[in-house]
Enzyme design. Structure first.
Site, mmCIF file in Angstrom:
data_model
loop_
_atom_site.group_PDB
_atom_site.id
_atom_site.type_symbol
_atom_site.label_atom_id
_atom_site.label_comp_id
_atom_site.label_asym_id
_atom_site.label_seq_id
_atom_site.Cartn_x
_atom_site.Cartn_y
_atom_site.Cartn_z
ATOM 1 N N ASP A 76 1.087 -1.274 -0.168
ATOM 2 C CA ASP A 76 0.029 -0.117 -0.186
ATOM 3 C C ASP A 76 0.967 1.174 0.006
ATOM 4 O O ASP A 76 1.996 1.341 0.822
ATOM 5 C CB ASP A 76 -0.936 0.115 1.119
ATOM 6 C CG ASP A 76 -2.207 1.010 0.812
ATOM 7 O OD1 ASP A 76 -2.589 0.858 -0.170
ATOM 8 O OD2 ASP A 76 -2.433 1.675 1.981
ATOM 9 N N PHE A 152 4.097 6.006 -13.388
ATOM 10 C CA PHE A 152 2.794 5.622 -13.210
ATOM 11 C C PHE A 152 2.108 6.798 -12.357
ATOM 12 O O PHE A 152 2.895 7.312 -11.352
ATOM 13 C CB PHE A 152 2.279 4.049 -13.014
ATOM 14 C CG PHE A 152 2.612 3.778 -11.753
ATOM 15 C CD1 PHE A 152 1.740 3.838 -10.756
ATOM 16 C CD2 PHE A 152 3.819 3.341 -11.372
ATOM 17 C CE1 PHE A 152 2.101 3.515 -9.355
ATOM 18 C CE2 PHE A 152 4.357 2.840 -10.273
ATOM 19 C CZ PHE A 152 3.491 3.052 -9.059
HETATM 20 P P1 ITT Z 1 -2.905 -2.264 -5.842
HETATM 21 O O1 ITT Z 1 -3.400 -1.874 -4.530
HETATM 22 O O2 ITT Z 1 -3.586 -3.297 -6.429
HETATM 23 O O3 ITT Z 1 -1.585 -2.659 -5.501
HETATM 24 P P2 ITT Z 1 -3.276 0.629 -6.275
HETATM 25 O O4 ITT Z 1 -2.781 1.254 -7.594
HETATM 26 O O5 ITT Z 1 -4.488 0.769 -5.877
HETATM 27 O O6 ITT Z 1 -2.742 -0.988 -6.707
HETATM 28 P P3 ITT Z 1 -1.896 1.739 -3.987
HETATM 29 O O7 ITT Z 1 -3.084 1.769 -3.159
HETATM 30 O O8 ITT Z 1 -0.943 1.439 -3.471
HETATM 31 O O9 ITT Z 1 -2.006 0.907 -5.265
HETATM 32 O O10 ITT Z 1 -1.563 3.241 -4.399
HETATM 33 C C1 ITT Z 1 -2.259 4.408 -4.202
HETATM 34 C C2 ITT Z 1 -1.991 5.377 -5.585
HETATM 35 O O11 ITT Z 1 -0.900 6.028 -5.062
HETATM 36 C C3 ITT Z 1 -1.799 4.557 -6.804
HETATM 37 O O12 ITT Z 1 -3.149 4.639 -7.442
HETATM 38 C C4 ITT Z 1 -1.041 5.469 -7.443
HETATM 39 O O13 ITT Z 1 -1.589 6.480 -8.230
HETATM 40 C C5 ITT Z 1 -0.234 6.145 -6.525
HETATM 41 N N1 ITT Z 1 1.168 5.732 -6.281
HETATM 42 C C6 ITT Z 1 1.597 4.758 -5.516
HETATM 43 N N2 ITT Z 1 2.945 4.679 -5.600
HETATM 44 C C7 ITT Z 1 3.215 5.527 -6.688
HETATM 45 C C8 ITT Z 1 4.311 5.869 -7.397
HETATM 46 O O14 ITT Z 1 5.675 5.167 -7.089
HETATM 47 N N3 ITT Z 1 4.267 6.757 -8.233
HETATM 48 C C9 ITT Z 1 3.436 7.336 -8.462
HETATM 49 N N4 ITT Z 1 2.140 7.063 -8.037
HETATM 50 C C10 ITT Z 1 2.194 6.106 -7.099
#
Ligand code: ITT
Length: 195
Positions: A76, A152
């Protein structure tokens, strides 16, 4: 459910619906003695105030369902912006889906404090169901306009401390050197080496 230890090649499942994350995990864990297999499914995330609680509860729930063989990891992550009192934080996924990085830049209009940090919590679920959390953080700033097309999520609107480029202007190895996930994955590599 039993693990894969003792069966020759050891397999670590990575549970994520996010392609970008999966690519970063694959790159960072490429050289280790574990085979990393992605499970591209979504899982229920609880509403909670901290990434620790969300990651821990998600891993325990997934273990209880018994659908993913152990050991497995999930992560997360969130972007915490000082000038917005830590928003979007634990709501980062929802905020990204609804207002995106353009929305973040609009919220930041007129705000002089551009400091922010990305945070990562990797939950490692071991055979037997114990869950360990591995943390990574990356301080930085929010630029006035988005830059770059790599990576991303919020990558075009985050400049890590010590660099002038956004994450979206870096290649995957450069981002890993700075990033919250890079730090947490380094801790994960160390932990896996001791399993
Ligand atoms: P999973 O839970 O299925 O792994 P998710 O996209 O929902 O995928 P998170 O809840 O961990 O993942 O991430 C929250 C958001 O934060 C995610 O949608 C991204 O937009 C952003 N995010 C997380 N890590 C990032 C990164 O390294 N660079 C840019 N944005 C990031």
């Amino acid at each position: 459910m039993s693990g894969d230890q003792g069966k020759g090649e050891r397999v670590l499942r990575l549970v994520t619906s996010n392609e970008g994350k999966a690519r970063e995990f694959a790159a960072a864990l490429a050289g280790i003695s574990w085979k990393v297999e992605r499970v591209a499914s979504t899982y229920e995330e609880i509403q909670a105030d901290t990434l620790d609680e969300v990651a821990d509860a998600s891993a325990r729930q997934l273990f209880a369902e018994g659908t993913v063989p152990t050991p497995f990891v999930l992560e997360d992550a969130g972007l915490f912006i000082d000038g917005l009192n830590g928003f979007p934080g634990v709501y980062s996924a929802y905020v990204f889906q609804t207002i995106g990085h353009q929305g973040i830049l609009r919220l930041m209009e007129g705000i002089r404090d551009r400091d922010a940090s990305f945070e990562s919590r990797i939950a490692l679920c071991l055979p037997g169901g114990d869950v360990e959390l591995l943390s990574g953080t990356c301080p930085g700033t929010i630029p006035r306009a988005m830059r770059g097309s790599g990576g991303f999520g919020f990558d075009p609107v985050f400049i890590p401390e010590g660099d002038y480029r956004t994450f979206a202007e870096m290649n995957i190895a450069e981002k890993e050197e700075h990033s919250h996930r890079g730090n947490a994955m380094a801790a994960l590599r160390e932990r896996l080496a001791r399993l």
